[in-house]
Enzyme design. Sequence first.
Site, mmCIF file in Angstrom:
data_model
loop_
_atom_site.group_PDB
_atom_site.id
_atom_site.type_symbol
_atom_site.label_atom_id
_atom_site.label_comp_id
_atom_site.label_asym_id
_atom_site.label_seq_id
_atom_site.Cartn_x
_atom_site.Cartn_y
_atom_site.Cartn_z
ATOM 1 N N CYS A 100 -76.713 13.203 51.421
ATOM 2 C CA CYS A 100 -76.511 14.166 52.516
ATOM 3 C C CYS A 100 -75.049 14.594 52.520
ATOM 4 C CB CYS A 100 -76.856 13.536 53.868
ATOM 5 S SG CYS A 100 -78.601 13.087 54.043
ATOM 6 N N CYS A 178 -81.878 4.463 55.821
ATOM 7 C CA CYS A 178 -81.595 5.870 55.529
ATOM 8 C C CYS A 178 -82.268 6.700 56.604
ATOM 9 C CB CYS A 178 -82.112 6.248 54.145
ATOM 10 S SG CYS A 178 -81.898 8.006 53.768
ATOM 11 N N ASP A 359 -98.646 27.682 29.976
ATOM 12 C CA ASP A 359 -97.191 27.553 29.932
ATOM 13 C C ASP A 359 -96.584 28.758 30.646
ATOM 14 O OD1 ASP A 359 -94.533 27.217 29.427
ATOM 15 O OD2 ASP A 359 -94.697 27.202 27.244
ATOM 16 N N CYS A 406 -87.112 27.625 45.505
ATOM 17 C CA CYS A 406 -86.245 26.483 45.795
ATOM 18 C C CYS A 406 -84.842 26.709 45.254
ATOM 19 C CB CYS A 406 -86.846 25.196 45.222
ATOM 20 S SG CYS A 406 -87.076 25.215 43.431
#
Length: 452
Positions: A100, A178, A359, A406
Amino acid sequence: MAKRPSALRFQPAGGARSSALPVGKKQRLSIERLAHDGRGIAHEGGRTWFVAGALAGETVEARVLATRSQVVEARTERVLLASEQRRTPACALAGLCGGCTLQHLPQAEQVTLKQRGLAEQLARAGVVPEIWAAPLSAAELGYRRRARLAVRWDARSQHLHIGFRAASSQAIVDLDSCPVLEQPLQALLAELPAVLRAFQRPRAIGHIELFHGNTRALLLRHTEPLSEADAARLREFCARLDVQLWWQGEDSPQADVPGQWLGYTLEPYGLHVAWQPGDFVQVNAAINTQMVAQALDWLAPRTDERVLDLFCGLGNFALPLAQRCAEVVGVEGVTAMVERAAANAAANGLENVQFVRADLAEPLGEAPWTRCGFSAVLLDPPREGAAAVLASLPALGAQRVLYVSCNPATLARDAAALVALGYRLERAGLLDMFPQTAHAEAMALFVRTAGA
């Protein structure tokens, strides 16, 4: 946790070794603003400084980690003048552990930082959405349902290190708690280090992975066979805490008890998704639920449409899509994931979805499943993006393309490519999948321009 940059000692491009600042040197700096990754930016001595743990408007004492030409990487050692935004981190290891990097910044400001970075990436690519959606966010702590623990045996000190990689280092920060893990995993982590340190041959442990779904699970990666006593000790621990045990040597993960599986439920749709260690699943369950709902809302599939789901994984999007439209084809590059996605469809009674392997780092070509075309396409690629398949989308007849990203940088690159192919960016929004980190995810909807 998130990957961390190693503390490399960069040399100035084309310059002498002596021009580099010595690693460890301390410097007083005035922080001007934040970079996209949350580091503070300062200018001092003709150099640009990127300072971990600093906020805009602060005066800090920073320690040099590396230099590269006129760029210095540094870490905050002391805050001499604090920003009003600075808060006390929830974890005592913040700043040491590299998992973090933004715990000193309130979550609302973290989201603003990521939103600004996403917008700037798109704008640099010459693409601006017609509508900015509100960011999707949820709990800032207790959200991770999986984590990988680094493990290293130190023969000199006879100590087994268990934890996460340190910030800007390959060292391991020992921990037994955590706060970003889901509570069931926090309870597991609290007892696990003591069990592993009691092993007769701790050097055999490669790493540990923790998972939470329909139950808790622990995977132990071993680099050599464990002793019978060590294996029995871990089995007893997992049995006592009702935790699935998985092993991994040179091959794929294997359940200690055959037939074990993990799973999660997409509650709004009554869908159950089975998976096992090694499969990709979104780590933040709450954001994943919101993300799927938003994807269905934006893509708005009709009951007479065929929809293509590229990079489909276990069917996280394909299964709920199949409840809304005539047919779904899910495409994934990993054979085992394709097989489990098909099993998930069967287990949920969905007969209008098929999964195939291809693929996706190559153009789609003319596979049989492409011949009837698709009204809409959903893309959920890895960080490298989806560049190879984009040119095929217009020929498939896709009028709408929903892109789940992402990596804002590859989203921006691929957005520009889609615009060049005749699509417009109708809307985009941030997905705050990883609070307390600078990692940003996003969703974008592209619509075919009339006449394109």
